[in-house]
Design a protein around this motif. Structure first.
Motif, PDB file in Angstrom:
ATOM      1  N   ALA A 174       0.838  -1.205   0.000  1.00 17.60           N
ATOM      2  CA  ALA A 174       0.000   0.000   0.000  1.00 17.60           C
ATOM      3  C   ALA A 174       0.874   1.256   0.000  1.00 17.60           C
ATOM      4  O   ALA A 174       0.552   2.251  -0.679  1.00 17.60           O
ATOM      5  CB  ALA A 174      -0.914  -0.016   1.228  1.00 17.60           C
ATOM      6  N   PHE A 175       1.989   1.209   0.743  1.00 19.52           N
ATOM      7  CA  PHE A 175       2.897   2.355   0.770  1.00 19.52           C
ATOM      8  C   PHE A 175       3.526   2.583  -0.601  1.00 19.52           C
ATOM      9  O   PHE A 175       3.644   3.729  -1.057  1.00 19.52           O
ATOM     10  CB  PHE A 175       3.992   2.146   1.821  1.00 19.52           C
ATOM     11  N   LEU A 176       3.937   1.510  -1.262  1.00 30.77           N
ATOM     12  CA  LEU A 176       4.539   1.644  -2.583  1.00 30.77           C
ATOM     13  C   LEU A 176       3.562   2.328  -3.544  1.00 30.77           C
ATOM     14  O   LEU A 176       3.927   3.277  -4.249  1.00 30.77           O
ATOM     15  CB  LEU A 176       4.935   0.262  -3.119  1.00 30.77           C
ATOM     16  N   THR A 177       2.317   1.880  -3.544  1.00 27.90           N
ATOM     17  CA  THR A 177       1.311   2.466  -4.430  1.00 27.90           C
ATOM     18  C   THR A 177       1.076   3.940  -4.107  1.00 27.90           C
ATOM     19  O   THR A 177       1.072   4.802  -4.991  1.00 27.90           O
ATOM     20  CB  THR A 177      -0.013   1.688  -4.304  1.00 27.90           C
ATOM     21  N   ALA A 178       0.883   4.246  -2.812  1.00 29.64           N
ATOM     22  CA  ALA A 178       0.569   5.617  -2.408  1.00 29.64           C
ATOM     23  C   ALA A 178       1.745   6.561  -2.637  1.00 29.64           C
ATOM     24  O   ALA A 178       1.568   7.696  -3.098  1.00 29.64           O
ATOM     25  CB  ALA A 178       0.158   5.639  -0.936  1.00 29.64           C
ATOM     26  N   SER A 179       2.959   6.101  -2.328  1.00 30.50           N
ATOM     27  CA  SER A 179       4.123   6.984  -2.451  1.00 30.50           C
ATOM     28  C   SER A 179       4.439   7.265  -3.918  1.00 30.50           C
ATOM     29  O   SER A 179       4.804   8.384  -4.270  1.00 30.50           O
ATOM     30  CB  SER A 179       5.341   6.385  -1.740  1.00 30.50           C
ATOM     31  N   ARG A 180       4.297   6.271  -4.801  1.00 29.29           N
ATOM     32  CA  ARG A 180       4.587   6.494  -6.218  1.00 29.29           C
ATOM     33  C   ARG A 180       3.527   7.372  -6.875  1.00 29.29           C
ATOM     34  O   ARG A 180       3.817   8.126  -7.798  1.00 29.29           O
ATOM     35  CB  ARG A 180       4.703   5.152  -6.955  1.00 29.29           C
ATOM     36  N   ALA A 181       2.303   7.288  -6.358  1.00 29.43           N
ATOM     37  CA  ALA A 181       1.223   8.118  -6.916  1.00 29.43           C
ATOM     38  C   ALA A 181       1.191   9.505  -6.295  1.00 29.43           C
ATOM     39  O   ALA A 181       0.491  10.400  -6.783  1.00 29.43           O
ATOM     40  CB  ALA A 181      -0.118   7.424  -6.703  1.00 29.43           C
ATOM     41  N   GLY A 182       1.930   9.703  -5.207  1.00 31.07           N
ATOM     42  CA  GLY A 182       1.860  10.981  -4.501  1.00 31.07           C
ATOM     43  C   GLY A 182       0.516  11.196  -3.843  1.00 31.07           C
ATOM     44  O   GLY A 182       0.051  12.331  -3.694  1.00 31.07           O
ATOM     45  N   ASP A 183      -0.123  10.091  -3.427  1.00 31.59           N
ATOM     46  CA  ASP A 183      -1.451  10.145  -2.823  1.00 31.59           C
ATOM     47  C   ASP A 183      -1.308  10.543  -1.351  1.00 31.59           C
ATOM     48  O   ASP A 183      -1.106   9.694  -0.473  1.00 31.59           O
ATOM     49  CB  ASP A 183      -2.117   8.776  -2.957  1.00 31.59           C
ATOM     50  N   THR A 184      -1.397  11.823  -1.083  1.00 27.43           N
ATOM     51  CA  THR A 184      -1.128  12.321   0.270  1.00 27.43           C
ATOM     52  C   THR A 184      -2.161  11.843   1.286  1.00 27.43           C
ATOM     53  O   THR A 184      -1.811  11.605   2.450  1.00 27.43           O
ATOM     54  CB  THR A 184      -1.057  13.860   0.279  1.00 27.43           C
TER      55      THR A 184
END
Length: 289
Positions: A174-184
């Motif tokens: 989940a962190f990989l997805t959120a961090s690469r998308a810049g999903d704050t």
């Protein structure tokens, strides 16, 4: 003397994995530990092996002393290091679990070389203080004090609530997805309020120049990195434990490897450790080929 004892390579090989674990935990560097292994083997080859009653104890003593010598030079190099310093990452196999996690290795960095040796040999490798005294040249009572002092410093760095492995990997994904998308928004849900973010580029690749601390600063940094990497996808190479923590290995848009390890406490990410220094990833690159 048996064939195994007479041949230094045959007698050294079965002990090498244990000796490598000692050297890596002492030095925080695969490359430096490999150098120590080479020196230890040369000394073993020159030793009257028939007179050595317990080769394991003899070689552990040799390796520890070589590491203590090495740490004096390493400490000078670390002081001149460009940006945050992290130990070289070790990605563990599916059936492995290491309780010497990355935060603990960073805590060991703050100890004196003798404190580090006493703590590792006693608390991690189960050696008696009499045995440790013979290794580091102090009496058993002094070794006990060294280990106790070290233990007090590193106690806070041991995971208080170790995350179950599968759940840890779910959070890492989940962190990989959120961090690469810049999903704050997603990042704020995943990260602890006092989260820290380490990025080690060693002056060789772009990295965060200092340790980032606190939810707002870390989210801001991750969002800025995501903007820089927009349209430059990374390939996931491996998932698993990185220095005992849930994490993953990626091949970035520049073709180089990167590791990410996450300290998870109470279901939130308390620390993020990103290794980008290609020198410290060379051993992983070799494993990939």
């Amino acid at each position: 003397m048996s064939d195994t004892a007479s041949d230094p390579a045959l007698s050294f090989a079965p002990l090498r994995p244990m000796l490598m674990r000692v050297a890596y935990r002492m030095l925080g560097s695969i490359a430096d530990a490999e150098d120590v292994m080479q020196d230890a083997y040369l000394r073993w080859a020159e030793t009257d092996r028939g007179a050595v009653r317990v080769p394991e104890a003899f070689l552990r003593r040799v390796v520890t002393r070589l590491c203590l010598d090495h740490l004096k030079a390493a400490r000078v190099r670390r002081e001149a290091y460009d940006g945050p310093w992290l130990p070289e990452p070790v990605v563990e196999a599916e059936d492995e679990q290491d309780d010497v996690t990355l935060p603990l290795m960073l805590a060991l960095e703050r100890l004196s070389p003798l404190e580090r040796a006493a703590f590792l040999l006693h608390d991690v490798f189960g050696q008696s203080f009499d045995e440790i005294a013979a290794v580091i040249g102090r009496d058993p009572a002094a070794c006990r004090q060294l280990a106790a002092r070290a233990r007090a410093h590193v106690r806070a760095e041991r995971p208080r609530y170790p995350v179950e492995r599968a759940h840890g990997q779910e959070i890492a994904a989940a962190f990989l997805t959120a961090s690469r998308a810049g999903d704050t928004d997603a990042l704020r849900e995943l990260l602890a309020a006092d989260v820290t973010f380490y990025s080690d580029g060693g002056g060789k690749r772009p990295a965060v120049a200092r340790v980032m601390r606190g939810l707002s600063e870390v989210v801001r940094s991750l969002a800025a990195i995501a903007r820089l990497l927009a349209g430059k996808p990374a390939q996931i190479v491996r998932t698993g434990l990185v220095n005992g923590l849930p994490g993953f290995v990626t091949r970035e848009h520049d073709g180089l490897l990167q590791t990410t390890a996450l300290l998870i406490e109470d279901g939130r990410i308390a620390a993020i450790y990103v290794m980008r220094n290609p020198d410290k990833l060379a051993h992983l690159e070799r494993e990939m080929h």
